[in-house]
Design an enzyme around this catalytic site. Structure first.
Site, PDB file in Angstrom:
ATOM      1  N   MET A  79       0.651  -1.200   0.023  1.00  0.00           N
ATOM      2  CA  MET A  79      -0.110   0.034   0.034  1.00  0.00           C
ATOM      3  C   MET A  79       0.684   1.388   0.152  1.00  0.00           C
ATOM      4  O   MET A  79       0.490   2.322   0.721  1.00  0.00           O
ATOM      5  CB  MET A  79      -1.110  -0.115   1.183  1.00  0.00           C
ATOM      6  CG  MET A  79      -1.862  -1.325   1.293  1.00  0.00           C
ATOM      7  SD  MET A  79      -2.552  -1.633  -0.252  1.00  0.00           S
ATOM      8  CE  MET A  79      -4.131  -1.019   0.210  1.00  0.00           C
TER       9      MET A  79
ATOM     10  N   ASN B 129       1.373  -5.680 -10.330  1.00  0.00           N
ATOM     11  CA  ASN B 129       0.544  -5.233  -9.149  1.00  0.00           C
ATOM     12  C   ASN B 129      -0.857  -6.047  -9.253  1.00  0.00           C
ATOM     13  O   ASN B 129      -1.411  -6.282 -10.313  1.00  0.00           O
ATOM     14  CB  ASN B 129       0.473  -3.876  -9.022  1.00  0.00           C
ATOM     15  CG  ASN B 129      -0.665  -3.507  -7.925  1.00  0.00           C
ATOM     16  OD1 ASN B 129      -0.312  -3.855  -6.743  1.00  0.00           O
ATOM     17  ND2 ASN B 129      -1.618  -2.497  -7.960  1.00  0.00           N
TER      18      ASN B 129
ATOM     19  N   HIS C 259      -4.617  -5.705  -8.191  1.00  0.00           N
ATOM     20  CA  HIS C 259      -5.553  -4.622  -7.594  1.00  0.00           C
ATOM     21  C   HIS C 259      -7.286  -5.102  -7.704  1.00  0.00           C
ATOM     22  O   HIS C 259      -7.441  -5.682  -8.440  1.00  0.00           O
ATOM     23  CB  HIS C 259      -5.564  -3.382  -8.501  1.00  0.00           C
ATOM     24  CG  HIS C 259      -6.470  -2.265  -7.828  1.00  0.00           C
ATOM     25  ND1 HIS C 259      -6.109  -1.500  -6.823  1.00  0.00           N
ATOM     26  CD2 HIS C 259      -7.532  -1.762  -8.331  1.00  0.00           C
ATOM     27  CE1 HIS C 259      -7.090  -0.494  -6.744  1.00  0.00           C
ATOM     28  NE2 HIS C 259      -8.121  -0.806  -7.554  1.00  0.00           N
TER      29      HIS C 259
ATOM     30  N   GLU D 285       1.710   5.825 -12.668  1.00  0.00           N
ATOM     31  CA  GLU D 285       0.582   6.190 -12.480  1.00  0.00           C
ATOM     32  C   GLU D 285      -0.198   5.261 -11.193  1.00  0.00           C
ATOM     33  O   GLU D 285       0.072   3.924 -11.543  1.00  0.00           O
ATOM     34  CB  GLU D 285      -0.490   6.151 -13.496  1.00  0.00           C
ATOM     35  CG  GLU D 285      -0.381   7.234 -14.416  1.00  0.00           C
ATOM     36  CD  GLU D 285      -1.005   6.884 -15.811  1.00  0.00           C
ATOM     37  OE1 GLU D 285      -1.995   6.393 -15.962  1.00  0.00           O
ATOM     38  OE2 GLU D 285      -0.322   7.008 -16.956  1.00  0.00           O
ATOM     39  N   LEU D 286      -0.891   5.728 -10.533  1.00  0.00           N
ATOM     40  CA  LEU D 286      -1.587   4.863  -9.335  1.00  0.00           C
ATOM     41  C   LEU D 286      -2.626   3.952 -10.222  1.00  0.00           C
ATOM     42  O   LEU D 286      -3.554   4.167 -10.929  1.00  0.00           O
ATOM     43  CB  LEU D 286      -2.427   5.697  -8.437  1.00  0.00           C
ATOM     44  CG  LEU D 286      -3.308   5.113  -7.448  1.00  0.00           C
ATOM     45  CD1 LEU D 286      -2.414   4.191  -6.514  1.00  0.00           C
ATOM     46  CD2 LEU D 286      -4.092   5.923  -6.532  1.00  0.00           C
TER      47      LEU D 286
END
Ligand code: GAR
Length: 203
Positions: A82, A98, A100, A134-135
């Site tokens: 996180m 990742n 998500h 970018e997230l």
């Protein structure tokens, strides 16, 4: 293939990866949280691990870069990590993915299960994507989805999703280990053929 896994808490996705090790091996676990259950799990399985104190962010990012360079993993997996990786850490890591808990590009960030309920979505799911600056924003590699039962609350949706996340993540890491799934720039390849859509697997 050697993978390094970054976690912040429970580590159930890490646990799924540990139990699936044959085409790949978890070579190091990194956490920003001293109390992460995933660290105890790594220790129980004899996997080397490092906890980085994130109270000084710049120092933490530098430590993470140095560690990623030293570990030399073939793939870095963010499994419930996180913190946002700095561009230098992404560069040091090389290949990073990742997991998500949403059907990206819908709902980057937090509280994804509640957002599905608030928006009365018909589908919920998880995404494995390449990590960039970018997230939750890099190339989408694979997704899993299921139909939302409207009687479920956010916690129940999260419970329903987590076991599917484990299957999706281990499947994708296995495909990468076997060189069946590859990517370059913004293009995804399956068995060396360009894929115009991410892999969609319903469990
Ligand atoms: C998982 O649901 C993962 O998708 C999510 O955190 C949880 C970690 O669970 N990741 C994110 O929200 C990243 N944006 P775990 O520690 O039991 O694997």
């Amino acid at each position: 293939m050697r993978i390094a896994v970054l976690i912040s808490g429970r580590g159930s996705n890490l646990e799924a990866l540990i139990h699936d090790q044959n085409r790949y091996r978890v070579c190091h676990v990194i956490s920003n949280n001293f109390n992460a259950r995933g660290i105890a799990l790594a220790q129980r399985h004899g996997i080397t691990n490092t906890i980085i104190d994130w109270s000084d962010r710049r120092q933490a990012e530098q430590m993470l870069c140095d560690l990623l360079i030293a570990v030399k993993a073939d793939l870095v997996v963010l499994a419930g990590f996180m913190r946002i990786l700095s561009p230098a850490a992404i560069n040091a890591a090389g290949k990073v993915i990742n997991i998500h808990p949403s059907l990206l590009p819908k709902y980057p960030g937090l509280k994804t299960h509640q957002k599905v309920i608030d928006n009365k979505d018909q589908w919920h799911g998880a995404t494995v994507h390449m990590v960039n600056e970018e997230l939750d924003g890099g190339l989408i590699l694979a997704q899993t989805r299921f139909q939302v039962d409207t009687s479920m609350n956010a916690e129940q949706l999260a419970d329903e999703l987590i076991s599917k996340e484990h299957k999706l993540l281990t499947t994708v890491v296995g495909l990468i280990a076997d060189n069946q799934m590859t990517w370059q720039d913004q293009l995804l390849y399956m068995n060396e053929k360009t894929c115009s859509k991410p892999l969609m697997i319903e469990y």
